[in-house]
Scaffold this motif. Structure first.
Motif, short mmCIF file in Angstrom:
data_model
loop_
_atom_site.label_atom_id
_atom_site.label_comp_id
_atom_site.label_asym_id
_atom_site.label_seq_id
_atom_site.Cartn_x
_atom_site.Cartn_y
_atom_site.Cartn_z
N LEU A 73 82.78 75.92 -7.79
CA LEU A 73 82.59 75.33 -9.12
C LEU A 73 81.94 76.37 -10.02
CD1 LEU A 73 81.20 71.87 -7.99
CD2 LEU A 73 83.38 72.27 -9.14
N SER A 74 82.37 76.42 -11.24
CA SER A 74 81.83 77.36 -12.21
C SER A 74 80.89 76.66 -13.17
CB SER A 74 82.99 77.99 -12.99
OG SER A 74 82.50 78.71 -14.10
N ALA A 75 79.73 77.26 -13.39
CA ALA A 75 78.78 76.71 -14.36
C ALA A 75 79.34 76.78 -15.78
CB ALA A 75 77.46 77.49 -14.30
N HIS A 76 80.28 77.69 -16.02
CA HIS A 76 80.84 77.88 -17.36
C HIS A 76 82.18 77.17 -17.56
CE1 HIS A 76 78.34 81.60 -16.73
NE2 HIS A 76 77.76 81.01 -17.76
N ARG A 77 83.02 77.19 -16.55
CA ARG A 77 84.38 76.64 -16.70
C ARG A 77 84.45 75.13 -16.47
NH1 ARG A 77 85.91 80.83 -12.75
NH2 ARG A 77 85.58 82.75 -13.88
N VAL A 78 83.64 74.61 -15.55
CA VAL A 78 83.68 73.17 -15.24
C VAL A 78 82.25 72.60 -15.10
CG1 VAL A 78 86.01 73.08 -14.23
CG2 VAL A 78 84.06 73.68 -12.78
N PRO A 79 81.45 72.73 -16.15
CA PRO A 79 80.05 72.28 -16.02
C PRO A 79 79.92 70.79 -15.71
CG PRO A 79 80.58 72.76 -18.32
CD PRO A 79 81.74 73.25 -17.48
N GLU A 80 80.81 69.97 -16.24
CA GLU A 80 80.74 68.53 -15.98
C GLU A 80 80.99 68.24 -14.50
OE1 GLU A 80 82.06 69.44 -20.08
OE2 GLU A 80 82.93 69.92 -18.14
N LYS A 81 81.95 68.92 -13.91
CA LYS A 81 82.26 68.75 -12.49
C LYS A 81 81.08 69.24 -11.63
CE LYS A 81 85.03 67.93 -8.96
NZ LYS A 81 85.24 66.58 -8.48
N LEU A 82 80.42 70.30 -12.05
CA LEU A 82 79.25 70.80 -11.33
C LEU A 82 78.15 69.74 -11.31
CD1 LEU A 82 77.61 73.02 -9.92
CD2 LEU A 82 77.00 73.87 -12.20
N ILE A 83 77.84 69.16 -12.45
CA ILE A 83 76.80 68.13 -12.55
C ILE A 83 77.18 66.91 -11.69
CG2 ILE A 83 75.53 66.61 -14.11
CD1 ILE A 83 75.03 69.74 -14.36
N GLU A 84 78.42 66.52 -11.74
CA GLU A 84 78.91 65.40 -10.94
C GLU A 84 78.73 65.69 -9.45
OE1 GLU A 84 83.38 64.07 -9.85
OE2 GLU A 84 82.94 64.08 -12.00
N THR A 85 79.02 66.91 -9.04
CA THR A 85 78.90 67.29 -7.64
C THR A 85 77.44 67.36 -7.21
OG1 THR A 85 80.97 68.51 -7.80
CG2 THR A 85 79.58 69.01 -5.91
N LEU A 86 76.56 67.81 -8.10
CA LEU A 86 75.13 67.83 -7.78
C LEU A 86 74.61 66.41 -7.55
CD1 LEU A 86 73.85 70.58 -10.24
CD2 LEU A 86 73.98 70.71 -7.73
N LYS A 87 75.06 65.48 -8.34
CA LYS A 87 74.67 64.07 -8.13
C LYS A 87 75.16 63.60 -6.77
CE LYS A 87 74.47 62.78 -12.97
NZ LYS A 87 75.14 62.11 -14.09
N TYR A 88 76.39 63.96 -6.42
CA TYR A 88 76.96 63.60 -5.13
C TYR A 88 76.11 64.13 -3.97
CZ TYR A 88 79.88 64.04 -0.98
OH TYR A 88 80.33 64.02 0.32
N ILE A 89 75.73 65.41 -4.02
CA ILE A 89 74.98 65.97 -2.89
C ILE A 89 73.58 65.36 -2.80
CG2 ILE A 89 76.33 68.10 -2.82
CD1 ILE A 89 73.76 69.51 -3.85
N GLU A 90 72.96 65.09 -3.95
CA GLU A 90 71.64 64.47 -3.92
C GLU A 90 71.70 63.05 -3.35
OE1 GLU A 90 70.15 65.00 -7.90
OE2 GLU A 90 69.44 67.02 -7.43
N GLU A 91 72.77 62.33 -3.63
CA GLU A 91 72.93 60.96 -3.14
C GLU A 91 73.38 60.91 -1.69
OE1 GLU A 91 75.73 59.33 -5.92
OE2 GLU A 91 74.23 59.16 -7.52
N ASN A 92 73.81 62.04 -1.14
CA ASN A 92 74.37 62.06 0.20
C ASN A 92 73.58 62.90 1.20
OD1 ASN A 92 77.10 60.49 0.31
ND2 ASN A 92 77.00 61.45 -1.70
#
Length: 158
Positions: free
Chosen positions: A35-54
Motif C-alpha cells: 500500500l502506498s501512503a501517496h497513491r492509496v491513502p484511504e486504503k492504507l487507513i482502512e487497512t490500519l483499522k483492520y489490523i488494529e481490530e484483528n
C-alpha cells in the motif's frame, strides 16, 4: 500475536522478505500489504483499522525515496512501527533520514538500509516483552548465534 508488514511497491518485495523470514523463525504470524501512503491513502487507513481490530501488535513498514509510509502509519496508529529504509536513491540515505527523523511524539523505530531481517527481529523482541515464551526463544536464538560465531571463527589462519 501477529505482525503486519507494509511496503509501498511490489518492487520492494525481495527486500521485505527478510522481515518475513525472521518472523517465521520464531513462529510469529504475519501478513504483508502493498500500500502506498501517496497513491492509496484511504486504503492504507482502512487497512490500519483492520489490523488494529484483528489483533496485530507490531507494524513493520518498508519505504524508499520520500519514505513517508512508516511515518504516515505511525501518525494513524498507536501500535509500534518499525521502519525499513529501502535503497531507491542516494544509496538509501534519503529513505533513512526520512524515516528516522520523525517529528516529536510520532516515533518510528528504524533499522539499517535494506535490513528488514533486523526489523523482524526487533518485532519479535517487542512481542517478547508481553509473551515470555517468545522472550525465551530470543534468548535461545542469541545463545545459538554466539555459539555458531565462536565455532566458525576458532581456527583463523592467514
Amino acid at each position: 500475536m501477529k505482525v503486519a508488514i507494509f511496503f509501498g511497491s511490489k518492487s520492494d518485495t525481495d527486500i521485505m522478505k527478510g522481515a518475513a523470514k525472521a518472523l517465521k523463525e520464531f513462529g510469529i504470524e504475519y501478513k504483508a500489504f502493498i500500500l502506498s501512503a501517496h497513491r492509496v491513502p484511504e486504503k492504507l487507513i482502512e487497512t490500519l483499522k483492520y489490523i488494529e481490530e484483528n489483533g496485530y501488535e507490531v507494524i513493520i513498514a518498508g519505504a524508499g525515496l520520500a519514505a513517508h509510509l512508516p511515518g504516515v502509519i505511525a501518525s494513524h496508529s498507536v501500535l509500534p512501527v518499525i521502519g525499513v529504509p529501502i535503497n531507491a536513491a542516494l544509496d538509501g540515505a534519503d529513505s533513512l533520514y526520512s524515516i528516522v527523523q520523525m517529528p516529536k511524539s510520532i516515533p518510528v523505530a528504524t533499522v539499517g538500509i535494506n535490513n528488514s531481517y533486523n526489523a523482524g527481529i526487533l518485532a519479535v523482541e517487542i512481542l517478547g516483552v508481553k509473551y515470555k515464551n517468545i522472550q525465551e526463544k530470543i534468548l535461545e536464538f542469541r545463545k545459538d548465534m554466539k555459539k555458531k560465531f565462536i565455532e566458525e571463527n576458532e581456527d583463523v589462519s592467514l
